[in-house]
Design a protein around this motif. Sequence first.
Motif, short mmCIF file in Angstrom:
data_model
loop_
_atom_site.label_atom_id
_atom_site.label_comp_id
_atom_site.label_asym_id
_atom_site.label_seq_id
_atom_site.Cartn_x
_atom_site.Cartn_y
_atom_site.Cartn_z
N SER A 136 0.83 -1.21 0.00
CA SER A 136 0.00 0.00 0.00
C SER A 136 0.85 1.25 0.00
CB SER A 136 -0.93 0.00 1.22
OG SER A 136 -1.76 -1.14 1.23
N TRP A 137 1.97 1.21 0.74
CA TRP A 137 2.84 2.39 0.78
C TRP A 137 3.42 2.67 -0.60
CZ3 TRP A 137 3.41 6.09 4.33
CH2 TRP A 137 4.37 7.07 4.05
N SER A 138 3.85 1.64 -1.31
CA SER A 138 4.40 1.86 -2.65
C SER A 138 3.34 2.47 -3.57
CB SER A 138 4.91 0.53 -3.24
OG SER A 138 3.83 -0.33 -3.56
N LEU A 139 2.08 2.09 -3.35
CA LEU A 139 0.99 2.60 -4.19
C LEU A 139 0.65 4.05 -3.85
CD1 LEU A 139 -1.26 -0.58 -4.17
CD2 LEU A 139 0.32 0.18 -5.96
N VAL A 140 0.72 4.40 -2.56
CA VAL A 140 0.44 5.79 -2.22
C VAL A 140 1.57 6.70 -2.71
CG1 VAL A 140 1.49 6.02 0.10
CG2 VAL A 140 -0.59 7.25 -0.44
N GLU A 141 2.82 6.21 -2.69
CA GLU A 141 3.92 7.01 -3.24
C GLU A 141 3.72 7.24 -4.74
OE1 GLU A 141 8.07 6.61 -2.48
OE2 GLU A 141 7.72 5.53 -0.61
N ALA A 142 3.33 6.19 -5.45
CA ALA A 142 3.07 6.34 -6.89
C ALA A 142 1.96 7.35 -7.13
CB ALA A 142 2.70 4.98 -7.50
N THR A 143 0.93 7.32 -6.28
CA THR A 143 -0.18 8.27 -6.40
C THR A 143 0.28 9.69 -6.13
OG1 THR A 143 -1.72 6.53 -5.69
CG2 THR A 143 -2.51 8.80 -5.61
N LEU A 144 1.12 9.86 -5.13
CA LEU A 144 1.63 11.20 -4.82
C LEU A 144 2.45 11.76 -5.97
CD1 LEU A 144 2.70 10.66 -1.08
CD2 LEU A 144 0.71 11.93 -1.91
N ARG A 145 3.19 10.89 -6.66
CA ARG A 145 3.96 11.36 -7.81
C ARG A 145 3.03 11.81 -8.94
NH1 ARG A 145 7.26 6.84 -6.45
NH2 ARG A 145 6.49 5.62 -8.22
N LEU A 146 1.92 11.07 -9.12
CA LEU A 146 0.95 11.47 -10.13
C LEU A 146 0.33 12.83 -9.80
CD1 LEU A 146 -0.95 8.12 -10.86
CD2 LEU A 146 0.76 9.26 -12.30
N LEU A 147 0.07 13.05 -8.51
CA LEU A 147 -0.47 14.34 -8.09
C LEU A 147 0.53 15.47 -8.34
CD1 LEU A 147 -2.24 13.34 -4.75
CD2 LEU A 147 -3.36 14.30 -6.77
N ALA A 148 1.79 15.20 -8.03
CA ALA A 148 2.83 16.21 -8.26
C ALA A 148 2.94 16.53 -9.75
CB ALA A 148 4.17 15.71 -7.72
N GLN A 149 2.82 15.49 -10.57
CA GLN A 149 2.87 15.71 -12.02
C GLN A 149 1.67 16.52 -12.49
OE1 GLN A 149 3.02 12.08 -14.24
NE2 GLN A 149 3.22 13.09 -16.22
N LYS A 150 0.49 16.21 -11.98
CA LYS A 150 -0.72 16.95 -12.37
C LYS A 150 -0.60 18.42 -12.01
CE LYS A 150 -5.63 17.50 -11.39
NZ LYS A 150 -6.76 17.17 -10.50
N GLU A 151 -0.03 18.71 -10.84
CA GLU A 151 0.10 20.10 -10.39
C GLU A 151 1.33 20.79 -10.96
OE1 GLU A 151 -2.20 21.60 -8.66
OE2 GLU A 151 -3.41 19.78 -8.53
N GLU A 152 2.12 20.04 -11.75
CA GLU A 152 3.33 20.57 -12.38
C GLU A 152 4.29 21.16 -11.35
OE1 GLU A 152 1.93 23.32 -15.33
OE2 GLU A 152 1.33 21.73 -16.71
N LEU A 153 4.46 20.43 -10.27
CA LEU A 153 5.36 20.88 -9.22
C LEU A 153 6.81 20.62 -9.61
CD1 LEU A 153 3.55 19.66 -5.97
CD2 LEU A 153 3.34 21.84 -7.16
N SER A 154 7.67 21.53 -9.22
CA SER A 154 9.10 21.36 -9.45
C SER A 154 9.71 20.73 -8.19
CB SER A 154 9.75 22.72 -9.72
OG SER A 154 11.15 22.58 -9.87
#
Length: 226
Positions: A136-154
């Motif tokens: 589950s932790w690996s999946l939440v990390e992957a999700t957080l990366r998708l969120l960062a990509q969506k928000e175009e965070l540097s």
Amino acid sequence: MAIPTANLERERLLKLAEEYRQKGYEVFFHPNLEDLPDFLKTYRPDMIVRRGEENVVIQVKSRSSLNSSSNQYLSNLAQAVERHPGWRFELVMTNPEDTTYSLKAEGSLQEHEIESQLQVAKQLITQHPKLALLSSWSLVEATLRLLAQKEELSLERFDPRYLINQLVSEGVISKSEYQLLMNLLPLRNSIAHGFKTTELTQNSVYELIELTEQLLRTLHTGDEAD
């Protein structure tokens, strides 16, 4: 030129010390013998931080510096800390080449893969809660990366602590979501690196899965208006 392991560990420790100070903790960097409680007198932890009744023993290591001797030392230290209420052990791994990823890397899990693997993680909870938490932790990390990509965070890097801190500071995740993740991170670290823990509950894994599902839903927030 490669940076020596000791320098990497010291740099990570200094950053952690500053992060804890900003949160109101009293920091003991390489604590002296008189700063240690009796049950830690035979150990030399990298750092101890205290706030109220909360005490955290912190050790920073790189994968390259781990061996059978250091693993045994860390295991003994973790067990000594866990036996005392109000104390917890946190092992922080520092290894930039292992924790630097591209947001657009093909190897990163995508939304449909995360959703599918969450169902597998749910099936593991009853009989194998530790495996369920790691999955589950690996999946939440992957999700957080998708969120960062969506928000175009540097972002400079993608180790979980940095990623979580950046997302909450940018308002991408809430403070309650941040707190849940930070509460579970030390537990995930202990399990991932082979340390015993008595703190894991099935409810903790369910909460992490529910959070991941909630974060996945936020990926589509605003899509209807586009």
